[in-house]
Design an enzyme around this catalytic site. Structure first.
Site, PDB file in Angstrom:
ATOM      1  N   THR A 141       0.819  -1.204   0.000  1.00  0.00           N
ATOM      2  CA  THR A 141       0.000   0.000   0.000  1.00  0.00           C
ATOM      3  C   THR A 141       0.861   1.266   0.000  1.00  0.00           C
ATOM      4  O   THR A 141       2.000   1.241   0.480  1.00  0.00           O
ATOM      5  CB  THR A 141      -0.903   0.005   1.256  1.00  0.00           C
ATOM      6  OG1 THR A 141      -1.457   1.297   1.443  1.00  0.00           O
ATOM      7  CG2 THR A 141      -0.126  -0.344   2.523  1.00  0.00           C
ATOM      8  N   ASP A 142       0.283   2.369  -0.477  1.00  0.00           N
ATOM      9  CA  ASP A 142       0.982   3.661  -0.399  1.00  0.00           C
ATOM     10  C   ASP A 142       1.040   4.179   1.042  1.00  0.00           C
ATOM     11  O   ASP A 142       1.807   5.101   1.339  1.00  0.00           O
ATOM     12  CB  ASP A 142       0.309   4.703  -1.305  1.00  0.00           C
ATOM     13  CG  ASP A 142      -1.147   4.988  -0.968  1.00  0.00           C
ATOM     14  OD1 ASP A 142      -1.707   4.339  -0.048  1.00  0.00           O
ATOM     15  OD2 ASP A 142      -1.747   5.860  -1.626  1.00  0.00           O
ATOM     16  N   GLU A 143       0.244   3.578   1.942  1.00  0.00           N
ATOM     17  CA  GLU A 143       0.181   4.108   3.306  1.00  0.00           C
ATOM     18  C   GLU A 143       1.499   3.924   4.051  1.00  0.00           C
ATOM     19  O   GLU A 143       1.747   4.590   5.063  1.00  0.00           O
ATOM     20  CB  GLU A 143      -0.997   3.485   4.064  1.00  0.00           C
ATOM     21  CG  GLU A 143      -2.304   3.739   3.331  1.00  0.00           C
ATOM     22  CD  GLU A 143      -3.552   3.404   4.114  1.00  0.00           C
ATOM     23  OE1 GLU A 143      -3.528   3.441   5.344  1.00  0.00           O
ATOM     24  OE2 GLU A 143      -4.578   3.117   3.458  1.00  0.00           O
ATOM     25  N   TYR A 167      -1.926  -0.423  10.969  1.00  0.00           N
ATOM     26  CA  TYR A 167      -2.040  -1.094   9.664  1.00  0.00           C
ATOM     27  C   TYR A 167      -0.831  -0.790   8.784  1.00  0.00           C
ATOM     28  O   TYR A 167      -0.157  -1.700   8.287  1.00  0.00           O
ATOM     29  CB  TYR A 167      -3.337  -0.664   8.955  1.00  0.00           C
ATOM     30  CG  TYR A 167      -3.342  -0.983   7.474  1.00  0.00           C
ATOM     31  CD1 TYR A 167      -3.361  -2.305   7.025  1.00  0.00           C
ATOM     32  CD2 TYR A 167      -3.320   0.038   6.515  1.00  0.00           C
ATOM     33  CE1 TYR A 167      -3.347  -2.607   5.668  1.00  0.00           C
ATOM     34  CE2 TYR A 167      -3.310  -0.245   5.156  1.00  0.00           C
ATOM     35  CZ  TYR A 167      -3.321  -1.574   4.736  1.00  0.00           C
ATOM     36  OH  TYR A 167      -3.301  -1.859   3.388  1.00  0.00           O
ATOM     37  N   LYS A 171       2.211  -3.254   7.368  1.00  0.00           N
ATOM     38  CA  LYS A 171       2.507  -3.443   5.935  1.00  0.00           C
ATOM     39  C   LYS A 171       3.947  -3.025   5.636  1.00  0.00           C
ATOM     40  O   LYS A 171       4.643  -3.667   4.837  1.00  0.00           O
ATOM     41  CB  LYS A 171       1.526  -2.640   5.069  1.00  0.00           C
ATOM     42  CG  LYS A 171       0.094  -3.141   5.091  1.00  0.00           C
ATOM     43  CD  LYS A 171      -0.082  -4.537   4.518  1.00  0.00           C
ATOM     44  CE  LYS A 171       0.140  -4.598   3.023  1.00  0.00           C
ATOM     45  NZ  LYS A 171      -0.217  -5.950   2.480  1.00  0.00           N
TER      46      LYS A 171
HETATM   47  P1  NAD Z   1      -9.528  -7.383   2.241  1.00  0.00           P
HETATM   48  O1  NAD Z   1      -9.531  -7.093   3.700  1.00  0.00           O
HETATM   49  O2  NAD Z   1     -10.750  -7.114   1.445  1.00  0.00           O
HETATM   50  O3  NAD Z   1      -9.151  -8.919   1.996  1.00  0.00           O
HETATM   51  C1  NAD Z   1      -8.147  -9.565   2.719  1.00  0.00           C
HETATM   52  C2  NAD Z   1      -8.285 -11.062   2.483  1.00  0.00           C
HETATM   53  O4  NAD Z   1      -7.231 -11.721   3.187  1.00  0.00           O
HETATM   54  C3  NAD Z   1      -9.596 -11.649   2.988  1.00  0.00           C
HETATM   55  O5  NAD Z   1     -10.121 -12.547   2.045  1.00  0.00           O
HETATM   56  C4  NAD Z   1      -9.195 -12.380   4.258  1.00  0.00           C
HETATM   57  O6  NAD Z   1     -10.025 -13.497   4.546  1.00  0.00           O
HETATM   58  C5  NAD Z   1      -7.786 -12.807   3.917  1.00  0.00           C
HETATM   59  N1  NAD Z   1      -6.940 -13.024   5.105  1.00  0.00           N
HETATM   60  C6  NAD Z   1      -6.806 -12.196   6.177  1.00  0.00           C
HETATM   61  N2  NAD Z   1      -5.955 -12.736   7.056  1.00  0.00           N
HETATM   62  C7  NAD Z   1      -5.528 -13.909   6.520  1.00  0.00           C
HETATM   63  C8  NAD Z   1      -4.630 -14.909   6.955  1.00  0.00           C
HETATM   64  N3  NAD Z   1      -3.974 -14.828   8.131  1.00  0.00           N
HETATM   65  N4  NAD Z   1      -4.422 -15.991   6.168  1.00  0.00           N
HETATM   66  C9  NAD Z   1      -5.073 -16.086   4.976  1.00  0.00           C
HETATM   67  N5  NAD Z   1      -5.932 -15.183   4.519  1.00  0.00           N
HETATM   68  C10 NAD Z   1      -6.161 -14.098   5.293  1.00  0.00           C
HETATM   69  O7  NAD Z   1      -8.272  -6.591   1.661  1.00  0.00           O
HETATM   70  P2  NAD Z   1      -8.095  -5.897   0.241  1.00  0.00           P
HETATM   71  O8  NAD Z   1      -8.645  -4.527   0.298  1.00  0.00           O
HETATM   72  O9  NAD Z   1      -8.544  -6.829  -0.817  1.00  0.00           O
HETATM   73  O10 NAD Z   1      -6.508  -5.765   0.199  1.00  0.00           O
HETATM   74  C11 NAD Z   1      -5.710  -6.813  -0.350  1.00  0.00           C
HETATM   75  C12 NAD Z   1      -4.247  -6.423  -0.229  1.00  0.00           C
HETATM   76  O11 NAD Z   1      -4.027  -5.208  -0.941  1.00  0.00           O
HETATM   77  C13 NAD Z   1      -3.794  -6.151   1.215  1.00  0.00           C
HETATM   78  O12 NAD Z   1      -2.489  -6.668   1.357  1.00  0.00           O
HETATM   79  C14 NAD Z   1      -3.784  -4.632   1.335  1.00  0.00           C
HETATM   80  O13 NAD Z   1      -2.811  -4.221   2.257  1.00  0.00           O
HETATM   81  C15 NAD Z   1      -3.421  -4.255  -0.087  1.00  0.00           C
HETATM   82  N6  NAD Z   1      -3.924  -2.940  -0.534  1.00  0.00           N
HETATM   83  C16 NAD Z   1      -5.240  -2.606  -0.392  1.00  0.00           C
HETATM   84  C17 NAD Z   1      -5.701  -1.385  -0.857  1.00  0.00           C
HETATM   85  C18 NAD Z   1      -7.151  -0.985  -0.751  1.00  0.00           C
HETATM   86  O14 NAD Z   1      -7.500   0.160  -1.070  1.00  0.00           O
HETATM   87  N7  NAD Z   1      -8.052  -1.871  -0.345  1.00  0.00           N
HETATM   88  C19 NAD Z   1      -4.820  -0.480  -1.469  1.00  0.00           C
HETATM   89  C20 NAD Z   1      -3.458  -0.857  -1.601  1.00  0.00           C
HETATM   90  C21 NAD Z   1      -3.031  -2.102  -1.142  1.00  0.00           C
HETATM   91  P1  TYD Z   2     -10.804   3.944   4.167  1.00  0.00           P
HETATM   92  O1  TYD Z   2     -11.767   3.520   3.120  1.00  0.00           O
HETATM   93  O2  TYD Z   2     -10.907   3.332   5.520  1.00  0.00           O
HETATM   94  O3  TYD Z   2      -9.338   3.759   3.569  1.00  0.00           O
HETATM   95  P2  TYD Z   2      -7.901   4.258   4.175  1.00  0.00           P
HETATM   96  O4  TYD Z   2      -8.068   4.648   5.587  1.00  0.00           O
HETATM   97  O5  TYD Z   2      -7.085   3.023   4.023  1.00  0.00           O
HETATM   98  O6  TYD Z   2      -7.469   5.390   3.293  1.00  0.00           O
HETATM   99  O7  TYD Z   2     -10.921   5.520   4.345  1.00  0.00           O
HETATM  100  C1  TYD Z   2     -10.733   6.396   3.254  1.00  0.00           C
HETATM  101  C2  TYD Z   2     -10.800   7.803   3.793  1.00  0.00           C
HETATM  102  O8  TYD Z   2     -12.132   8.044   4.251  1.00  0.00           O
HETATM  103  C3  TYD Z   2      -9.893   8.046   4.984  1.00  0.00           C
HETATM  104  O9  TYD Z   2      -9.378   9.374   4.916  1.00  0.00           O
HETATM  105  C4  TYD Z   2     -10.807   7.916   6.185  1.00  0.00           C
HETATM  106  C5  TYD Z   2     -12.143   8.392   5.643  1.00  0.00           C
HETATM  107  N1  TYD Z   2     -13.349   7.767   6.230  1.00  0.00           N
HETATM  108  C6  TYD Z   2     -14.377   8.575   6.696  1.00  0.00           C
HETATM  109  O10 TYD Z   2     -14.306   9.822   6.623  1.00  0.00           O
HETATM  110  N2  TYD Z   2     -15.484   7.981   7.215  1.00  0.00           N
HETATM  111  C7  TYD Z   2     -15.605   6.624   7.324  1.00  0.00           C
HETATM  112  O11 TYD Z   2     -16.646   6.145   7.849  1.00  0.00           O
HETATM  113  C8  TYD Z   2     -14.547   5.813   6.835  1.00  0.00           C
HETATM  114  C9  TYD Z   2     -14.646   4.302   6.923  1.00  0.00           C
HETATM  115  C10 TYD Z   2     -13.434   6.430   6.286  1.00  0.00           C
END
Ligand code: NAD
Ligand code: TYD
Length: 360
Positions: A141-143, A167, A171
């Site tokens: 992630t960019d975070e 989080y 990561k």
């Molecule tokens: P998500 O929470 O929707 O899915 C995570 C999945 O991992 C789920 O299916 C869960 O059951 C599985 N999981 C959790 N713990 C586990 C374990 N110990 N063993 C096996 N499986 C396990 O997450 P997402 O949004 O799909 O993100 C996927 C990846 O991409 C993550 O690594 C996250 O850090 C990264 N990412 C997400 C975003 C975003 O905006 N959602 C952006 C950049 C990077």
């Molecule tokens: P989120 O979807 O949780 O992603 P991330 O924290 O990983 O960026 O949140 C996106 C943005 O929205 C973040 O700045 C937090 C804000 N946010 C709210 O303002 N209200 C909410 O209920 C949630 C879940 C997030």
């Protein structure tokens, strides 16, 4: 993509979650004869419903298990002899990491460590040709880069790691482990750092699906602080396409930033969703969904701004996003309106408890 470099057998961890399931479903659309082994613990965020499209293919296999379980991961390597492992599995919600960081350390740090060790032992005993083909792609992630001020340049791959939440710290730790396994053991790794995703199968705890669902349910739309925090949004299928490109042609040991050049304040995002819903599913009283917006207590340590510079991916691997924020958000709102049965299937008791804990 380079046809001869497509992996025939891949392991996808976290493939039942939001991005992982989009990746697996698309992988089969691109390569119908592929073999994909999904390893997923099916936590609250993982749902087999997300993989309904993939399950129709003969090469789909699902293993319910934990990435931190060495015997489970070793057995998958031994049985399927994959050419790549793509690690999506993670605890992914910042707000949950604030309430309970332990699971984030366990899965994101210890789980990634276990995957690296199992991959290293498997890779070491492959012949030279298979070793050269194998890839360990870590999805991050960019975070990890921390927070930008309004006039800072977007994150490049050289930006120092400055994670601010449990989080992002977990990561960041996992990214460092991946890097070390390349430099110390020569494991052929790739790391991607992507901005905020949105699209189908996004679990309704995250901002965009939460706002759609709350709007339709007549609930308030909770915006943390004053809504001026900025995120850089990327439609999920653009992220999946970028990962396919990096897997096929990325340089070993490199990291690639992935982003959509779509910086928006949270307030703008929520207002855009409200406008889409006003057009597609207007409230019976004729009032805009924007009336439901409500500013609530800010997230502790809330990062002000994320923005990704994805030039390296564009120049080295010729990737660029296909969706604008406007086209992507329109598809997303339409998808949620059409898939209310999915929302009901993946939410319920535990999700309601989370919402009470977080918002009341
Ligand atoms: P998500 O929470 O929707 O899915 C995570 C999945 O991992 C789920 O299916 C869960 O059951 C599985 N999981 C959790 N713990 C586990 C374990 N110990 N063993 C096996 N499986 C396990 O997450 P997402 O949004 O799909 O993100 C996927 C990846 O991409 C993550 O690594 C996250 O850090 C990264 N990412 C997400 C975003 C975003 O905006 N959602 C952006 C950049 C990077
Ligand atoms: P989120 O979807 O949780 O992603 P991330 O924290 O990983 O960026 O949140 C996106 C943005 O929205 C973040 O700045 C937090 C804000 N946010 C709210 O303002 N209200 C909410 O209920 C949630 C879940 C997030």
């Amino acid at each position: 993509m380079d046809a001869e470099k497509v992996k025939k057998t891949i392991v996808v961890t976290g493939g039942a979650g939001f991005i992982g399931s989009n990746f697996v479903n698309e992988w089969f659309s691109c390569y119908p004869d592929a073999q994909v082994i999904v390893l997923d613990a099916l936590t609250y965020a993982g749902h087999l419903e997300n993989l309904a499209a993939a399950q129709k293919y003969a090469g789909f296999k699902f293993v319910q298990g934990n990435i931190a379980d060495a015997s489970c991961v070793q057995a998958i390597f031994a049985e399927y002899q994959p050419e790549a492992l793509i690690n999506f599995a993670a605890e992914s919600h910042v707000d949950r990491s604030i309430h309970g960081p332990g699971e984030f350390i366990q899965t994101n740090v210890n789980g990634t460590f276990n995957l690296l060790e199992c991959a290293r032992h498997y890779w070491t005993q492959l012949d030279a040709a298979a070793q050269a083909e194998f890839r360990f792609l870590h999805v991050s992630t960019d975070e990890v880069y921390g927070s930008l001020e309004a006039d800072d340049a977007p994150f490049t791959e050289q930006h120092p790691y400055q994670p601010n939440s449990p989080y992002s710290a977990s990561k960041a730790a996992s990214d460092h482990l991946v890097r070390a396994w390349f430099h110390t053991y020569g494991l052929p790794v790739l790391t991607t750092n992507c901005s905020n995703n949105y699209g189908p199968f996004h679990y309704p705890e995250k901002l965009i699906p939460l706002v759609i669902q709350n709007a339709l349910a007549g609930k308030t739309l909770p915006i943390y602080g004053d809504g001026s925090n900025v995120r850089d949004w990327l439609f999920v299928t653009d992220h999946c396409a970028a990962i396919r490109r990096v897997l096929a042609s990325g340089r070993l040991g490199e990291t690639y930033n992935i982003g959509g050049w779509n910086e928006k304040t949270n307030l703008d995002v929520v207002k855009t969703i409200c406008a889409q819903l006003d057009a597609l599913a207007p409230r019976q009283d004729g009032v805009s969904y924007a009336e439901q917006i409500c500013f609530v207590k800010d997230r502790p340590g809330h990062d002000k701004r994320y923005a990704i510079d994805a030039s390296k991916l564009a120049s080295e691997l010729a990737w660029k996003p296909q969706e604008t924020f406007e086209s992507g958000i329109a598809k997303t709102v339409a998808w949620y309106l059409d898939h209310q049965d999915w929302v009901r299937a993946v939410t319920g008791g535990a999700f309601d408890a989370w919402v009470r804990q977080q918002y009341q």
